[in-house]
Design an enzyme around this catalytic site. Structure first.
Site, PDB file in Angstrom:
ATOM      1  N   ASP A   1      -2.580  -1.165  10.570  1.00 34.30           N
ATOM      2  CA  ASP A   1      -2.830  -1.220   9.123  1.00 34.30           C
ATOM      3  C   ASP A   1      -3.427  -2.544   8.661  1.00 34.30           C
ATOM      4  O   ASP A   1      -3.797  -2.676   7.495  1.00 34.30           O
ATOM      5  CB  ASP A   1      -1.534  -0.973   8.350  1.00 34.30           C
ATOM      6  CG  ASP A   1      -1.080   0.477   8.397  1.00 34.30           C
ATOM      7  OD1 ASP A   1      -1.856   1.323   8.876  1.00 34.30           O
ATOM      8  OD2 ASP A   1       0.052   0.755   7.976  1.00 34.30           O
TER       9      ASP A   1
ATOM     10  N   LYS B   1       0.847  -1.191   0.000  1.00 34.95           N
ATOM     11  CA  LYS B   1       0.000   0.000   0.000  1.00 34.95           C
ATOM     12  C   LYS B   1       0.878   1.235   0.000  1.00 34.95           C
ATOM     13  O   LYS B   1       2.045   1.215   0.399  1.00 34.95           O
ATOM     14  CB  LYS B   1      -0.942   0.017   1.213  1.00 34.95           C
ATOM     15  CG  LYS B   1      -0.253   0.024   2.581  1.00 34.95           C
ATOM     16  CD  LYS B   1       0.194   1.383   3.091  1.00 34.95           C
ATOM     17  CE  LYS B   1       0.838   1.305   4.476  1.00 34.95           C
ATOM     18  NZ  LYS B   1       1.532   2.554   4.878  1.00 34.95           N
TER      19      LYS B   1
END
Length: 284
Positions: A141, A16
């Site tokens: 996350d 990401k």
């Protein structure tokens, strides 16, 4: 998903980028309130899950160099063990290409991939919401990778809203430095009072990374890398670093920039995606 539960499952555990990251406060428990825009990439680590008959073992092989008990993959599998309904054990192989401490979410993605695939293979029956909640025990996350979409995040990163982002091309550079997220978030110089913004503003490309000034201060080599990248386009730090990225409209532009940066840094080119490849495997 293969018809036979004993068939290996091979999947990419995606990286990401944080297209922006504002820190808006610090809670009494020490966690930071933030706003960020997560962009998934079509690039990441490779994971292979092979069911093993007649055993309850979880065997992990990887090239991370971590002790098994410290690896988020093993810890994620162990979180699901109490929910296990299938008698098979698992052999999990992790082939890492994402740098640790790079701000690309590699460890969190690996943990989320493990939760999703092992939930299926062990027939645990947990919902995505339940898996995301488990993922929070492993890292802030992890839930975004469990939910498997590019997303706007608030709170400590747990308040997620799926978004559709332009599937731009990115060149990502790494200076061969490991940045400690804890050190950056504990730094006295870190900005913690950014005004809250909106999804619309973030989607318009506005915003910044509040961690960048502190990372530049503590890691001059990263500051030099970002300055070099700025000559090719607007460069930003992802997460707490160490990786920087530039967005381009075409693959050719990204590849051209990558060739120039590769003289001094480890680089890769990837396209932004809005849905994780792991979700496609689970739904197949």
């Amino acid at each position: 998903m293969p018809n036979s539960v004993l068939s290996p499952v091979r999947v990419t555990s995606p990286a990401k980028l944080n297209l922006m990251l504002h820190i808006t406060g610090r809670r009494a428990d020490g966690y930071h309130e933030l706003q960020t825009l997560f962009q998934l990439l079509d690039y990441g680590d490779t994971m292979v899950f092979t069911p093993i008959d007649n055993t309850s073992d979880v065997q992990l092989t990887d090239n991370s160099g971590l002790v098994q008990e410290d690896n988020l993959v093993w810890r994620a599998a162990e979180l699901l063990r109490p929910k296990r309904r299938s008698p098979v054990g698992l052999r999990i192989h992790l082939e890492k290409v994402l740098p640790m401490g790079g701000g690309l979410g590699g460890g969190s993605s690996n943990a989320a991939t493990t939760l999703l695939i092992v939930n299926h293979l062990w027939q645990c029956g947990l919902s995505i919401d339940a898996l995301a909640e488990l993922g929070r025990e492993l890292g802030a996350d992890v839930p975004v990778f469990v939910r498997g979409t590019s997303a706007w995040a608030e709170g400590v990163g747990e308040q997620l809203t799926a978004v559709d982002l332009p599937e731009a091309w990115f060149v990502v550079a790494h200076p061969d430095i490991h940045v400690s997220t804890a050190d950056i978030f504990n730094s006295r110089s870190l900005t913690r009072n950014s005004q809250k913004t909106t999804i619309r503003t973030a989607l318009a490309g506005e915003g910044r990374n509040d961690c960048e000034a502190t990372v530049r201060e503590q890691y001059p080599a990263i500051a030099n890398m970002l300055d070099t990248m700025h000559k090719l386009g607007p460069a930003r730090l992802t997460g707490t670093g160490a990786c920087g990225f530039i967005s381009f409209n075409t693959e050719a532009e990204a590849q051209n920039a990558a060739q120039q940066l590769a003289r001094d840094y480890a680089v890769f080119v990837a396209q932004g995606i809005n849905r994780s490849p792991v979700a496609s495997v689970i739904d197949a």
